[in-house]
Motif scaffolding. Structure first.
Motif, PDB file in Angstrom:
ATOM      1  N   ASN A  60      -8.862 100.226  -5.088  1.00 23.89           N
ATOM      2  CA  ASN A  60      -8.759  98.674  -4.395  1.00 23.89           C
ATOM      3  C   ASN A  60      -7.982  97.485  -5.233  1.00 23.89           C
ATOM      4  N   TYR A  61      -8.139  96.472  -4.536  1.00 19.50           N
ATOM      5  CA  TYR A  61      -7.731  94.951  -4.766  1.00 19.50           C
ATOM      6  C   TYR A  61      -7.951  94.407  -6.186  1.00 19.50           C
ATOM      7  N   SER A  62      -6.940  94.570  -7.154  1.00 16.56           N
ATOM      8  CA  SER A  62      -6.885  93.587  -8.652  1.00 16.56           C
ATOM      9  C   SER A  62      -8.330  92.623  -8.209  1.00 16.56           C
ATOM     10  N   TYR A  63      -8.467  91.464  -7.318  1.00 14.93           N
ATOM     11  CA  TYR A  63      -8.517  89.952  -7.341  1.00 14.93           C
ATOM     12  C   TYR A  63     -10.124  91.134  -7.198  1.00 14.93           C
ATOM     13  N   LEU A  64     -10.988  91.929  -6.629  1.00 14.22           N
ATOM     14  CA  LEU A  64     -11.846  92.225  -5.807  1.00 14.22           C
ATOM     15  C   LEU A  64     -12.446  93.169  -7.406  1.00 14.22           C
ATOM     16  N   LEU A  65     -12.226  93.690  -7.880  1.00 15.35           N
ATOM     17  CA  LEU A  65     -12.568  94.662  -9.225  1.00 15.35           C
ATOM     18  C   LEU A  65     -13.789  93.591  -9.951  1.00 15.35           C
ATOM     19  N   LEU A  66     -14.721  94.013 -10.669  1.00 16.05           N
ATOM     20  CA  LEU A  66     -16.054  93.426 -11.123  1.00 16.05           C
ATOM     21  C   LEU A  66     -15.046  93.352 -12.758  1.00 16.05           C
TER      22      LEU A  66
END
Length: 99
Positions: A60-66
């Protein structure tokens, strides 16, 4: 969302054809995985049901990770694993902004 997770996970566990198919899994790749509770429960089900699983790859893109991929991987390693030697691969992509 919390009230929906357990019934869905139980339903998946009860499906004999699903758990039978999971016994054949060797590699799993998940794209756009963010770490939502439902996603983590799905991974828990896979890990508990796949005795020959070799690796699980998550992207995933890092900015979308919780939360960080390290935190998610550490949590997943605590789940019961039917396979003794599963490699966890996290691919966290940074997005550069144009200036």
């Amino acid at each position: 969302m919390d009230y929906v997770v357990e019934p869905v996970v139980q339903y998946l566990r009860d499906q004999s054809s699903l758990s039978g198919g999971m016994k054949l899994l060797q590699r799993v790749h998940m794209s756009m995985f963010s770490g939502f509770e439902m996603e983590m429960e799905f991974v828990r089900l896979i890990l508990a049901s796949a005795p020959i699983l070799e690796n699980i790859s998550i992207w995933n893109y890092s900015y979308l990770l919780l939360r960080s991929s390290r935190e998610m991987m550490d949590e997943m390693k605590q789940f019961h694993q039917a396979s003794p030697n599963i490699e966890f691969i996290f691919d966290e992509v940074e997005v550069e902004t144009a200036n």
